[in-house]
Design a protein around this motif. Sequence first.
Motif, mmCIF file in Angstrom:
data_model
loop_
_atom_site.group_PDB
_atom_site.id
_atom_site.type_symbol
_atom_site.label_atom_id
_atom_site.label_comp_id
_atom_site.label_asym_id
_atom_site.label_seq_id
_atom_site.Cartn_x
_atom_site.Cartn_y
_atom_site.Cartn_z
ATOM 1 N N LYS A 1 -64.818 -66.791 9.831
ATOM 2 C CA LYS A 1 -66.251 -66.598 9.996
ATOM 3 C C LYS A 1 -66.608 -65.196 10.464
ATOM 4 C CE LYS A 1 -70.293 -68.595 12.297
ATOM 5 N NZ LYS A 1 -70.777 -69.631 13.252
ATOM 6 N N GLU A 2 -65.904 -64.682 11.482
ATOM 7 C CA GLU A 2 -66.208 -63.352 12.004
ATOM 8 C C GLU A 2 -65.917 -62.279 10.964
ATOM 9 O OE1 GLU A 2 -64.249 -62.694 15.696
ATOM 10 O OE2 GLU A 2 -65.372 -64.254 16.763
ATOM 11 N N LYS A 3 -64.807 -62.434 10.252
ATOM 12 C CA LYS A 3 -64.446 -61.477 9.203
ATOM 13 C C LYS A 3 -65.490 -61.486 8.086
ATOM 14 C CE LYS A 3 -60.596 -60.363 6.089
ATOM 15 N NZ LYS A 3 -59.226 -60.754 5.670
ATOM 16 N N LYS A 4 -65.983 -62.678 7.745
ATOM 17 C CA LYS A 4 -66.993 -62.796 6.696
ATOM 18 C C LYS A 4 -68.295 -62.132 7.120
ATOM 19 C CE LYS A 4 -69.311 -66.173 3.735
ATOM 20 N NZ LYS A 4 -69.421 -67.616 3.373
ATOM 21 N N GLN A 5 -68.717 -62.374 8.370
ATOM 22 C CA GLN A 5 -69.953 -61.770 8.864
ATOM 23 C C GLN A 5 -69.846 -60.247 8.895
ATOM 24 O OE1 GLN A 5 -70.475 -63.786 12.625
ATOM 25 N NE2 GLN A 5 -71.791 -65.362 11.740
ATOM 26 N N ALA A 6 -68.665 -59.755 9.302
ATOM 27 C CA ALA A 6 -68.458 -58.306 9.328
ATOM 28 C C ALA A 6 -68.564 -57.725 7.923
ATOM 29 C CB ALA A 6 -67.097 -57.976 9.942
ATOM 30 N N PHE A 7 -67.921 -58.380 6.957
ATOM 31 C CA PHE A 7 -67.979 -57.886 5.584
ATOM 32 C C PHE A 7 -69.394 -57.888 5.045
ATOM 33 C CE2 PHE A 7 -68.201 -59.073 1.058
ATOM 34 C CZ PHE A 7 -67.823 -57.852 0.523
ATOM 35 N N LEU A 8 -70.129 -58.970 5.275
ATOM 36 C CA LEU A 8 -71.498 -59.062 4.758
ATOM 37 C C LEU A 8 -72.390 -57.986 5.356
ATOM 38 C CD1 LEU A 8 -72.022 -62.937 4.727
ATOM 39 C CD2 LEU A 8 -71.621 -61.438 2.771
ATOM 40 N N SER A 9 -72.187 -57.683 6.635
ATOM 41 C CA SER A 9 -72.969 -56.627 7.284
ATOM 42 C C SER A 9 -72.651 -55.262 6.669
ATOM 43 C CB SER A 9 -72.677 -56.615 8.785
ATOM 44 O OG SER A 9 -73.336 -55.538 9.410
ATOM 45 N N ILE A 10 -71.373 -54.996 6.477
ATOM 46 C CA ILE A 10 -70.956 -53.723 5.884
ATOM 47 C C ILE A 10 -71.438 -53.621 4.441
ATOM 48 C CG2 ILE A 10 -68.951 -52.358 5.179
ATOM 49 C CD1 ILE A 10 -67.485 -53.672 7.631
ATOM 50 N N ARG A 11 -71.313 -54.720 3.696
ATOM 51 C CA ARG A 11 -71.750 -54.731 2.298
ATOM 52 C C ARG A 11 -73.239 -54.408 2.182
ATOM 53 N NH1 ARG A 11 -71.993 -60.078 -1.491
ATOM 54 N NH2 ARG A 11 -73.654 -60.553 0.011
ATOM 55 N N GLU A 12 -74.040 -55.011 3.041
ATOM 56 C CA GLU A 12 -75.482 -54.788 2.990
ATOM 57 C C GLU A 12 -75.829 -53.332 3.289
ATOM 58 O OE1 GLU A 12 -79.398 -55.222 2.388
ATOM 59 O OE2 GLU A 12 -77.795 -56.620 1.862
ATOM 60 N N ARG A 13 -75.116 -52.745 4.253
ATOM 61 C CA ARG A 13 -75.399 -51.348 4.612
ATOM 62 C C ARG A 13 -75.132 -50.425 3.428
ATOM 63 N NH1 ARG A 13 -72.211 -47.411 7.226
ATOM 64 N NH2 ARG A 13 -70.615 -48.938 7.794
ATOM 65 N N GLY B 1 -74.944 -41.887 -4.011
ATOM 66 C CA GLY B 1 -75.454 -43.117 -4.599
ATOM 67 C C GLY B 1 -75.009 -44.320 -3.791
ATOM 68 N N ARG B 2 -75.189 -45.497 -4.369
ATOM 69 C CA ARG B 2 -74.875 -46.748 -3.678
ATOM 70 C C ARG B 2 -73.506 -47.280 -4.124
ATOM 71 N NH1 ARG B 2 -80.174 -48.631 -2.069
ATOM 72 N NH2 ARG B 2 -81.244 -46.659 -1.610
ATOM 73 N N VAL B 3 -72.853 -47.966 -3.185
ATOM 74 C CA VAL B 3 -71.586 -48.630 -3.477
ATOM 75 C C VAL B 3 -71.797 -50.123 -3.252
ATOM 76 C CG1 VAL B 3 -69.164 -48.874 -2.862
ATOM 77 C CG2 VAL B 3 -70.235 -46.614 -2.795
ATOM 78 N N PHE B 4 -71.619 -50.906 -4.319
ATOM 79 C CA PHE B 4 -71.806 -52.350 -4.250
ATOM 80 C C PHE B 4 -70.442 -53.017 -4.092
ATOM 81 C CE2 PHE B 4 -75.760 -50.885 -5.796
ATOM 82 C CZ PHE B 4 -76.710 -51.860 -5.517
ATOM 83 N N LEU B 5 -70.224 -53.573 -2.919
ATOM 84 C CA LEU B 5 -68.941 -54.171 -2.581
ATOM 85 C C LEU B 5 -68.989 -55.686 -2.750
ATOM 86 C CD1 LEU B 5 -68.495 -52.130 0.705
ATOM 87 C CD2 LEU B 5 -67.089 -51.815 -1.349
ATOM 88 N N GLU B 6 -67.895 -56.247 -3.239
ATOM 89 C CA GLU B 6 -67.763 -57.696 -3.324
ATOM 90 C C GLU B 6 -66.330 -58.073 -2.938
ATOM 91 O OE1 GLU B 6 -70.134 -59.718 -3.703
ATOM 92 O OE2 GLU B 6 -71.712 -58.431 -4.540
ATOM 93 N N ALA B 7 -66.176 -59.227 -2.284
ATOM 94 C CA ALA B 7 -64.856 -59.752 -1.968
ATOM 95 C C ALA B 7 -64.337 -60.518 -3.181
ATOM 96 C CB ALA B 7 -64.927 -60.662 -0.749
ATOM 97 N N LYS B 8 -63.098 -60.240 -3.576
ATOM 98 C CA LYS B 8 -62.543 -60.893 -4.768
ATOM 99 C C LYS B 8 -62.203 -62.352 -4.500
ATOM 100 C CE LYS B 8 -59.743 -58.833 -7.548
ATOM 101 N NZ LYS B 8 -58.556 -58.096 -8.073
ATOM 102 N N THR B 9 -61.883 -62.671 -3.259
ATOM 103 C CA THR B 9 -61.601 -64.060 -2.892
ATOM 104 C C THR B 9 -62.489 -64.429 -1.707
ATOM 105 O OG1 THR B 9 -59.798 -63.315 -1.457
ATOM 106 C CG2 THR B 9 -59.200 -63.989 -3.686
ATOM 107 N N GLY B 10 -62.757 -65.686 -1.551
ATOM 108 C CA GLY B 10 -63.609 -66.131 -0.458
ATOM 109 C C GLY B 10 -63.007 -65.815 0.896
ATOM 110 N N ILE B 11 -63.824 -65.333 1.817
ATOM 111 C CA ILE B 11 -63.363 -65.025 3.168
ATOM 112 C C ILE B 11 -63.622 -66.248 4.045
ATOM 113 C CG2 ILE B 11 -63.612 -63.486 5.139
ATOM 114 C CD1 ILE B 11 -64.627 -61.338 3.233
ATOM 115 N N ILE B 12 -62.540 -66.867 4.528
ATOM 116 C CA ILE B 12 -62.662 -68.101 5.298
ATOM 117 C C ILE B 12 -63.045 -67.808 6.745
ATOM 118 C CG2 ILE B 12 -61.433 -70.149 6.114
ATOM 119 C CD1 ILE B 12 -59.698 -69.954 3.595
#
Length: 263
Positions: A152-164, A139-150
């Motif tokens: 920029k590169e770390k945030k982009q990496a997380f968003l890419s992984i989350r979408e996949r 099935g699918r795993v829906f990931l969310e960051a509990k705190t804002g990721i400041i």
Amino acid sequence: MRGQSLAVAVGLWTAFAPTLAVHAQEAEQDAPASSFEEVREQGILYFKKDRTLQAKSQLDRAYKMKGGDADFTTVFYRGRAAYKLLILETAFAMADKAKVLAGEDARKTKMVEEWVQEMQGLYGGVTIKPAAGETNTEGRVFLEAKTGIINKEKKQAFLSIRERFRSTDVQVPTTIYLPYGDYTANNVPFAINQGEPTPTVELFLQVVKRENEGGSNVWLYAGIAGGVAIAAGVAAYFLLAEDDQTKVDQRANVVLQALRERP
């Protein structure tokens, strides 16, 4: 209107599929058979030219060929390409395999160690297991960051992984990798901290129900020619189905992602 749109899509499929299939067959017959070394070297060349998607495709192909999974160079560059694409499960798996294949070769061992240190400096794993009572193993795993990721590169990496993981079914148990931080997976909290043991999360999977085969919208995948023909038919359907743009965009993403992931 929808019935007419679907008829156009089916008509395009019917009209173009035989021709595309013939051309694909002729091209396959005319093209010389590539050796393992040729496929591998083409993948490495793509990698060095930053054509990472093409590199990954060629190196995946080389890896599946006879002896590919026991060849250090194939395994190493396949993992490096996956790392660039943030397919971290493959990257870490290939790193472990490359470490074994390096044997006592000091140069190869150093290459792998430096690469692993780079990955481990940025990403850590979390093991996903089904919760008690969960009967689904995929099935699918829906990931969310509990705190804002400041960062920029770390945030982009997380968003890419989350979408996949939102758009791809995964089989559990499995280990996935994320930038260090605090997260939730299907609303279950966990933290990945550098230098600490890999956490384990037990959760209920999000299961995406596929459309009824007896319904009006059935997706077929019948080889390369079929994929191209379906894409043409789907494009026509989308252009005519403007009254439901959100659904159109979602299905377009599904089709394009499926075509991109074909070997």
